[in-house]
Structure formats: C-alpha cells, structure tokens
Write a protein that holds these residues in place. Structure first.
Motif, mmCIF file in Angstrom:
data_model
loop_
_atom_site.group_PDB
_atom_site.id
_atom_site.type_symbol
_atom_site.label_atom_id
_atom_site.label_comp_id
_atom_site.label_asym_id
_atom_site.label_seq_id
_atom_site.Cartn_x
_atom_site.Cartn_y
_atom_site.Cartn_z
ATOM 1 N N SER A 97 -3.749 -10.669 3.353
ATOM 2 C CA SER A 97 -2.791 -9.666 2.900
ATOM 3 C C SER A 97 -3.246 -8.278 3.323
ATOM 4 N N GLU A 98 -2.276 -7.414 3.642
ATOM 5 C CA GLU A 98 -2.620 -6.059 4.073
ATOM 6 C C GLU A 98 -3.293 -5.263 2.959
ATOM 7 N N VAL A 179 15.248 5.726 -9.722
ATOM 8 C CA VAL A 179 13.836 5.789 -9.337
ATOM 9 C C VAL A 179 13.733 5.650 -7.816
ATOM 10 N N PRO A 180 13.129 6.631 -7.127
ATOM 11 C CA PRO A 180 12.966 6.520 -5.667
ATOM 12 C C PRO A 180 11.809 5.581 -5.335
ATOM 13 N N LEU A 181 12.107 4.509 -4.642
ATOM 14 C CA LEU A 181 11.112 3.479 -4.381
ATOM 15 C C LEU A 181 10.623 3.505 -2.937
ATOM 16 N N ILE A 182 9.323 3.281 -2.790
ATOM 17 C CA ILE A 182 8.684 3.112 -1.488
ATOM 18 C C ILE A 182 8.209 1.665 -1.449
ATOM 19 N N VAL A 183 8.774 0.851 -0.558
ATOM 20 C CA VAL A 183 8.555 -0.601 -0.637
ATOM 21 C C VAL A 183 8.372 -1.230 0.741
ATOM 22 N N SER A 215 -0.020 1.596 5.684
ATOM 23 C CA SER A 215 -0.261 2.997 6.039
ATOM 24 C C SER A 215 1.031 3.798 6.020
ATOM 25 N N GLY A 216 2.150 3.165 6.416
ATOM 26 C CA GLY A 216 3.434 3.852 6.365
ATOM 27 C C GLY A 216 3.870 4.134 4.947
ATOM 28 N N LEU A 217 3.668 3.166 4.054
ATOM 29 C CA LEU A 217 4.015 3.368 2.645
ATOM 30 C C LEU A 217 3.158 4.458 2.021
ATOM 31 N N VAL A 218 1.869 4.431 2.322
ATOM 32 C CA VAL A 218 0.956 5.425 1.743
ATOM 33 C C VAL A 218 1.329 6.828 2.225
ATOM 34 N N ALA A 223 3.599 12.060 0.748
ATOM 35 C CA ALA A 223 4.574 13.124 1.012
ATOM 36 C C ALA A 223 5.478 13.374 -0.186
ATOM 37 N N GLY A 224 5.332 12.571 -1.237
ATOM 38 C CA GLY A 224 6.123 12.774 -2.449
ATOM 39 C C GLY A 224 7.519 12.205 -2.394
ATOM 40 N N LEU A 225 7.750 11.213 -1.503
ATOM 41 C CA LEU A 225 9.095 10.661 -1.374
ATOM 42 C C LEU A 225 9.479 9.754 -2.540
#
Length: 283
Positions: A97-98, A179-183, A215-218, A223-225
């Motif tokens: 897993s990453e 809720v703004p999600l980063i997934v 790394s893209g999610l982080v 950036a506070g997205l």
C-alpha cells in the motif's frame, strides 16, 4: 539472556496493541502471550506495556526494547538461514500500500534482498483496493495492504491503528457547507470509509481533489483545499488532525498471500512481521 520466543511475542503485541490479536497471529493462547510478556518484563526488570481492560500501550521502556528485540531476532534468523544451507531463488511479486512509501518499509526490503540475493523481488505500490484485486487475479504473490473493512479477517495482521481526518494547520470547516474531500479514486478503501461515515452522519460532502498518488493528496491538503482521511500513525509532515467530523474508526493492515505462494513469500512475510513496528515510523 532474552528468549527469542518471548521477544517475538513482545513485537507482535507492540504491533497489534492487543494480546488477543497477537495470540491469533502467533497461533497460541492469550494466556501464553501474557506469560511471555510477564517473563520478559521479569528479565528486563521493567514494565513494557501499560494495559487495562480497554487498551494496551507501550511504556517508555517498551519503546526502548523494540530496537533491541529486532536486532536479536534478525541475528537469530541470519544464523538459522546460514546453517540451514538453503538459498531462496525465483521471482517474488510483492505489492505494498502507498501508505508505507514514506515509512521504513524500504529498510525491511533492503534487508530481505541482502539475505536472499537470488530472489528477483518485484515491488508494486498501489492503492489497497487495487492490490486486493491483483492478488485475487493471481498477479501478485504477497500483499501488504489495508483490510477491506470490519469483518475482514483475511491474512495475518501486521499493524492496527485508527483513521483520522487531517488537513492543513489552521484549516476551518464551515458546518453549513459540504465537507471538501481530498480522496483517492475508486476502489480506494480510505475513500470508501470517508464517504460512508459522512453519509451515515448526514453530512454533505464534495470532492475537492482526486489523485492516484499519496503525494498528490498531501500537496492538495497542504494547500488547504480540504480534508483527507488518513491513518493516525502515518500523518505526513505539514498536516494536522482536523476535528468536528464523525469518527472514521479503526484500520488494519495485513499480509495476504496468493493461492499459489512463491517460495520466497513466506520469508518476506516473516521479515515484514518481525519489523512491523517500523511501518508506523517515518523514514
């Protein structure tokens, strides 16, 4: 003298933070696990775990023993392999897993390659959901990944933790807005858990960022997205826990072998299990 059997039991309890789950992984009774820990505490003269009816945690002396225990067990394994006179060969397709890219997993793999130079190790780093699919299809021999959810008891438990919401420091969520999600994209197990708990809690959500790489999610989170669900023990630098959202629950990482295990799969599985506590530590 420290008994290797007791040290192996100690490491397993440290990784699972559960005497019951350690017993299951080792194939012994819980009373045997407790006995091994008591004897080791007697040998060191120090308490190694702080435990009550609800939780188990390493003491400061227990944390100190982790490194010594690994060193002793690795020396035993090297000696056993040398005098056994057997050399592993062939191809081993290992999927991880990453989540573990930035931990000390590379150290475990480096040690394995040093001990078994004639094994052709092929590493695939993917989402846990994809790794499960490839294992089921026979395209991988051994996988270290999240279990699919509650009730999934496949494989051997390596490490248990909790999932938490994380985001940039100072991020504030408006309770009146989705809720703004980063997934991760489907079939990400973390993604599915995040959506499930929000919908169960009646919270509206929107996808602020999707990326197939951690790394893209982080980067998006820094950036506070928005917020992302992540394992508590593996929070990347620059991100912090975010409150005000429903609990995500526990997460378990397990080792799973294919239907036709490669000869070297068990050796690598043993190395990962012996060094499982390093998987929760940044490189």
């Amino acid at each position: 003298m420290y008994d290797p059997v007791q040290l192996r039991t100690f490491l397993t309890v440290a990784q699972t933070l559960s005497f019951t789950q350690a017993a299951g992984r080792l194939g012994v009774r819980q009373s045997t696990v407790s006995q091994h820990v008591r004897r080791l505490e007697g040998a060191t003269g120090r308490p190694l775990f702080a435990r009550d009816t609800h939780s188990v945690a390493l003491t400061e002396d227990g944390e100190a023993l982790l490194g010594f225990a690994r060193t002793i067990l690795e020396a035993h394994e090297r000696a056993a392999a040398f005098f056994a006179g057997t050399r592993l060969r062939g191809r081993l397709r290992f999927g991880a897993s990453e989540d573990f890219v930035l931990t000390r997993l590379p150290e475990i793999l480096e040690g394995f390659r040093h001990e078994h130079p004639e094994v052709d190790l092929e590493l695939s780093v993917e989402l846990s959901g994809i790794l499960h699919e490839r294992l089921d299809e026979g395209r991988l021999d051994l996988v270290l990944a999240k279990r699919r959810g509650p009730g999934d008891e496949r494989g051997r438990l390596v490490w248990r933790d909790r999932m938490v919401w994380i985001g940039a420091e100072g991020l504030r969520l408006d309770p009146e807005r989705p809720v703004p999600l980063i997934v991760f994209p489907p079939p990400g197990i973390t993604r599915a858990r995040a959506l499930e708990v929000l919908e169960r809690d009646g919270r509206a959500w929107r996808i602020a960022c999707t990326s197939g790489s951690l790394s893209g999610l982080v980067a998006a989170a820094r950036a506070g997205l928005g917020v992302m669900a992540h394992t508590r023990g593996l929070i990347p630098p620059g991100l912090v826990r975010v409150g005000g959202l429903p609990e995500l629950g526990p997460v378990e990482f397990a080792l799973l072998q294919g239907r036709r295990p490669a000869p070297a799969a068990e050796a690598l599985a043993a190395a990962v299990l012996a060094g499982g506590d390093r998987l929760s530590r940044p490189a």
